[in-house]
Design a protein around this motif. Structure first.
Motif, PDB file in Angstrom:
ATOM      1  N   LEU A 475      30.676  43.340  42.842  1.00 12.47           N
ATOM      2  CA  LEU A 475      30.849  42.305  43.997  1.00 12.47           C
ATOM      3  C   LEU A 475      32.212  42.467  44.587  1.00 12.47           C
ATOM      4  O   LEU A 475      33.388  42.450  43.836  1.00 12.47           O
ATOM      5  CB  LEU A 475      31.062  40.778  43.535  1.00 12.47           C
ATOM      6  CG  LEU A 475      29.418  40.323  43.079  1.00 12.47           C
ATOM      7  CD1 LEU A 475      29.609  38.790  42.465  1.00 12.47           C
ATOM      8  CD2 LEU A 475      28.154  40.522  43.882  1.00 12.47           C
ATOM      9  N   GLU A 476      32.285  42.702  45.910  1.00 11.63           N
ATOM     10  CA  GLU A 476      33.653  43.162  46.609  1.00 11.63           C
ATOM     11  C   GLU A 476      33.688  42.301  47.893  1.00 11.63           C
ATOM     12  O   GLU A 476      32.712  42.333  48.586  1.00 11.63           O
ATOM     13  CB  GLU A 476      33.596  44.634  46.900  1.00 11.63           C
ATOM     14  CG  GLU A 476      34.991  45.089  47.499  1.00 11.63           C
ATOM     15  CD  GLU A 476      34.741  46.572  47.897  1.00 11.63           C
ATOM     16  OE1 GLU A 476      35.947  47.040  48.407  1.00 11.63           O
ATOM     17  OE2 GLU A 476      33.916  47.232  47.816  1.00 11.63           O
ATOM     18  N   LEU A 500      31.085  45.427  35.041  1.00 14.05           N
ATOM     19  CA  LEU A 500      31.094  44.233  36.138  1.00 14.05           C
ATOM     20  C   LEU A 500      32.247  44.421  36.797  1.00 14.05           C
ATOM     21  O   LEU A 500      33.576  44.611  36.419  1.00 14.05           O
ATOM     22  CB  LEU A 500      31.151  42.988  35.293  1.00 14.05           C
ATOM     23  CG  LEU A 500      31.561  41.642  36.053  1.00 14.05           C
ATOM     24  CD1 LEU A 500      30.473  41.370  36.948  1.00 14.05           C
ATOM     25  CD2 LEU A 500      31.668  40.567  35.020  1.00 14.05           C
ATOM     26  N   SER A 501      32.564  44.538  38.145  1.00 16.72           N
ATOM     27  CA  SER A 501      33.411  44.600  39.065  1.00 16.72           C
ATOM     28  C   SER A 501      33.508  43.291  39.991  1.00 16.72           C
ATOM     29  O   SER A 501      32.649  43.062  40.909  1.00 16.72           O
ATOM     30  CB  SER A 501      33.307  45.783  40.123  1.00 16.72           C
ATOM     31  OG  SER A 501      34.363  46.122  40.987  1.00 16.72           O
ATOM     32  N   LEU A 502      34.602  42.841  40.153  1.00 20.01           N
ATOM     33  CA  LEU A 502      34.916  41.490  40.853  1.00 20.01           C
ATOM     34  C   LEU A 502      36.071  41.725  41.780  1.00 20.01           C
ATOM     35  O   LEU A 502      37.353  41.269  41.575  1.00 20.01           O
ATOM     36  CB  LEU A 502      35.143  40.227  40.005  1.00 20.01           C
ATOM     37  CG  LEU A 502      33.911  39.987  39.085  1.00 20.01           C
ATOM     38  CD1 LEU A 502      34.116  39.013  38.127  1.00 20.01           C
ATOM     39  CD2 LEU A 502      32.535  39.509  40.067  1.00 20.01           C
ATOM     40  N   SER A 535      36.237  45.161  36.310  1.00 20.64           N
ATOM     41  CA  SER A 535      37.422  45.415  37.110  1.00 20.64           C
ATOM     42  C   SER A 535      37.644  44.148  37.770  1.00 20.64           C
ATOM     43  O   SER A 535      36.683  43.193  38.126  1.00 20.64           O
ATOM     44  CB  SER A 535      36.947  46.436  38.285  1.00 20.64           C
ATOM     45  OG  SER A 535      37.881  46.305  39.409  1.00 20.64           O
ATOM     46  N   LEU A 536      38.930  43.743  37.593  1.00 21.45           N
ATOM     47  CA  LEU A 536      39.472  42.444  38.500  1.00 21.45           C
ATOM     48  C   LEU A 536      40.488  42.692  39.500  1.00 21.45           C
ATOM     49  O   LEU A 536      41.404  42.087  39.615  1.00 21.45           O
ATOM     50  CB  LEU A 536      40.112  41.463  37.324  1.00 21.45           C
ATOM     51  CG  LEU A 536      39.003  40.961  36.204  1.00 21.45           C
ATOM     52  CD1 LEU A 536      39.670  40.109  35.154  1.00 21.45           C
ATOM     53  CD2 LEU A 536      37.882  40.093  36.810  1.00 21.45           C
ATOM     54  N   ILE A 565      43.079  46.696  36.650  1.00 22.48           N
ATOM     55  CA  ILE A 565      43.758  45.332  37.218  1.00 22.48           C
ATOM     56  C   ILE A 565      44.785  45.764  38.186  1.00 22.48           C
ATOM     57  O   ILE A 565      45.832  45.316  38.343  1.00 22.48           O
ATOM     58  CB  ILE A 565      44.436  44.739  35.983  1.00 22.48           C
ATOM     59  CG1 ILE A 565      45.370  45.891  35.125  1.00 22.48           C
ATOM     60  CG2 ILE A 565      43.433  43.927  35.227  1.00 22.48           C
ATOM     61  CD1 ILE A 565      46.493  45.346  34.097  1.00 22.48           C
ATOM     62  N   SER A 566      44.379  46.857  38.947  1.00 20.80           N
ATOM     63  CA  SER A 566      45.181  47.450  40.162  1.00 20.80           C
ATOM     64  C   SER A 566      45.152  46.400  41.226  1.00 20.80           C
ATOM     65  O   SER A 566      44.355  45.516  41.430  1.00 20.80           O
ATOM     66  CB  SER A 566      44.193  48.691  40.486  1.00 20.80           C
ATOM     67  OG  SER A 566      43.115  48.389  41.064  1.00 20.80           O
TER      68      SER A 566
END
Length: 639
Positions: A475-476, A500-502, A535-536, A565-566
């Motif tokens: 989700l972006e 999981l990418s948020l 990914s946060l 956490i970039s």
């Protein structure tokens, strides 16, 4: 060249010097290696393999690329990896701070070969490339690299012009290895070199192994030349004219027919120039038949609508096409869009059609067309769509002649990616679509704008209820500020989720207690035993990042091995606290890869370096050259 036993002797002397604390003699081994690496002769393989393992590892960065490639199999047999040497070459090309994420020796080698070929072949030079060129013959270097090259970029250079010569060894090698041909530079602007470029294209596409074609921003006539006769006919005639180096005798003989080619009756010809001159054929004998390659993957990037008009009539009989990607400069509409959709429908309805992957970026004028497209192509397994607002009418809906009544028929999609820019989308359409995709394994939603905040909760509920086989969820730029319970429900329900990418989801924006909310997410992630990547990025975690160290606290540690956490405005002191807490509860199963790019470590470099030193003991990390001073403003979360 210095003999290997002399290098070995230098090594012994340097070790003795280390014991006696004599720095001037300690550098003798390094001087010998540097002198040996500058010599034009190749390394004596037998002598090198007789050296101690520790000395061979020290010598690897000093070998030239040809020797390194030649020695690698024997070194691997001895249990010695050349990974560090290939990484050093990539660092010479890109710089020491460039982010690199290569886990195997072959990945590093492949990337180094690919980058070096492009830089050397097309005459680009930087300090890192120049460092390697004096050690080898350029032609020999290109021949060695060509054995590993699978992607070839077509644009003018003196080496490209030399490929037109008969019996060119390099072109022969490229025919055997290149699988993807990418045409970047505008060919019309280089008419003087066009004959040679088209000859090289013909050799790679029609005689070689290339089945993937990528075309950037080309005129319709160029695209037509490359795409014609790729459909139902089994052979293509090569129209060699004066001024083009013809292939050697027997090179253009017909290849053995494949089973699906026996029914072909038409034998077309392929023109080497863009403009036809039919009078040449009145006096020139017909050339021999050339084998015609099948294009399995086609990408048209930055193409105009006239290019789509050329492609559309070809599609219904292009049965070998498995993947199609269209990226247009302007949204299609009217007859152009209708013809394209009908052609795709005809292709997918034809027995023997292989089209399973479709990407349309900027082609469709409104998200409603996504249902139309899927109903026309129900056998698709992967779909990428990107919608942009139409000038003057951002809410334009499809014309009634091209709306399919949404059915409940099951779709074959396993991958779906939807990106919407500044257009409101109906959450009900998305959730209904998800219900029709029971085999969906990968879902990427970007930029979705819902009519109300509750719509995002409904979206997450739809994902949880309809995606039992989901392995990747990205989700972006989707507002998840009030949706923490929905996210936790997705993590609990999707038991097969691995990624999981948020990204940029404003996770903590409205939380009064940000640390408590983040800890709830951490506790739920720890229970997701299948999850490997989280990914946060770009969520303004800032000082709350230390809470993520709890992923590996306690007896039941998280299975996360990649943590992004970039772009979170993590200051040096915050990263140091995270590192110290991670040291207290280090991951025990395997090392974690930490993405720290685009965080302001340059504002306190001493503390940032201390944090990296503490992290290095428990994880690997990815950095970049980003400087916070280049930005105009800080994140709002730290104001």
């Amino acid at each position: 060249m210095m003999r290997m036993h002399e290098v070995y002797a230098a090594d012994i002397q340097s070790r003795q010097a280390a014991v006696n604390n004599t720095p001037c003699v300690l550098s003798l081994k390094l001087l010998c290696m540097n002198a040996a690496s500058q010599h034009d002769s190749h390394v004596d393989m037998k002598a090198l393999l007789e050296l101690p393992t520790s000395l061979i590892k020290d010598l690897l960065p000093h070998l030239n690329i040809i020797d390194l490639e030649r020695l690698q199999p024997a070194l691997n047999d001895r249990g010695i990896s050349t990974y560090s040497a290939w990484i050093a070459i990539l660092q010479d090309i890109w710089g020491r701070r460039h982010a690199m994420d290569f886990h195997t020796e072959e990945e590093c080698k492949k990337e180094a070969m690919d980058k070096l070929f492009c830089l050397v072949f097309y005459g680009y030079r930087n300090q890192g490339v120049t460092k390697h060129l004096p050690k080898v013959n350029v032609n020999s270097l290109l021949l060695v690299i060509a054995k590993y090259l699978t992607r070839f970029h077509v644009k003018p250079s003196r080496y490209l012009l030399s490929l037109g010569a008969e019996q060119n060894v390099l072109l022969d090698s490229l025919e055997r290895t290149v699988q993807c041909v990418e045409v970047k530079q505008h060919l019309v602007a280089t008419r003087g070199q066009c004959d040679c470029i088209l000859y090289v294209l013909h050799r790679l596409l029609d005689h070689g192994q290339a089945t993937q074609l990528v075309i950037h921003n080309q005129d319709a006539e160029v695209v037509s030349w490359m795409l014609q006769d790729r459909a139902s006919s089994c052979h293509v005639m090569c129209n060699w004219r004066t001024g083009i180096n013809a292939p050697a005798a027997g090179e253009c003989g017909p290849r053995p027919q494949e089973p699906d080619e026996e029914a072909a009756h038409v034998v077309p010809r392929k023109r080497p120039r863009l403009e036809p001159e039919e009078e040449v054929w009145a006096t020139t004998p017909m050339p021999p038949v050339c084998p015609r390659g099948h294009i399995h993957s086609l990408q048209l990037r930055e193409c105009a609508q006239d290019v789509i008009s050329i492609l559309s009539p070809l599609l219904p009989t292009w049965l070998s096409l498995q993947s199609l990607s269209l990226h247009t400069r302007s949204v299609c509409r009217g007859a152009v869009l209708a013809t394209l959709l009908r052609s795709l429908e005809q292709l997918c309805a034809t027995s023997g059609s292989r089209l399973t992957e479709l990407s349309m970026l900027g082609v469709l004028p409104h998200p409603s067309y996504m249902i139309t497209l899927l109903d026309a192509c129900p056998a698709l397994t992967a779909l990428w769509v990107e919608f942009h607002p139409m000038p003057g009418n951002p809410t334009l809906h499809p014309t009634t002649s091209w709306i399919y009544h949404q059915s409940d028929a099951e779709l074959s999609l396993s991958h779906l990616s939807v990106k919407v820019a500044q257009v409101e989308i109906n959450v009900g359409h998305v959730t209904c679509l998800l219900k029709r995709c029971p085999q969906l394994a990968s879902l990427h939603l970007s930029g979705l704008r819902m009519p109300s905040g509750s719509s995002n909760t409904l979206l997450l509920r739809g994902i949880a209820e309809s995606s039992g086989h989901l392995k990747k969820l990205h989700l972006e730029d989707v507002n998840m500020a009030d949706c923490l319970p929905g996210l936790l429900h997705v993590l609990t329900t999707c038991t097969m989720l691995q990624e999981l990418s948020l990204r940029d989801c404003r996770l903590l924006e409205r939380c009064s207690d940000k640390e408590r909310a983040l800890r709830q997410l951490v506790d739920c992630v720890k229970k997701a035993s299948s999850l490997r990547s989280l990914s946060l990025a770009q969520n303004r975690l800032a000082k709350n990042v230390s809470t993520l160290a709890e992923l590996y606290a306690g007896t039941s540690q998280s299975t996360i091995t990649t943590l992004d956490i970039s772009s979170n405005f993590i200051k040096a002191a915050d990263l140091l606290e995270f590192a110290q807490r991670l040291q207290q509860n280090p991951p025990v199963a395997q090392r974690v890869t930490l993405d720290l790019r685009r965080n302001p470590g340059d504002r306190d470099q001493h503390t940032w370096s201390s944090a990296l030193s503490a992290l290095r003991a428990v994880c690997d990390f990815i950095l970049d050259d980003w400087r916070s001073t280049d930005t105009f403003a800080d994140h709002i979360s730290v104001m």
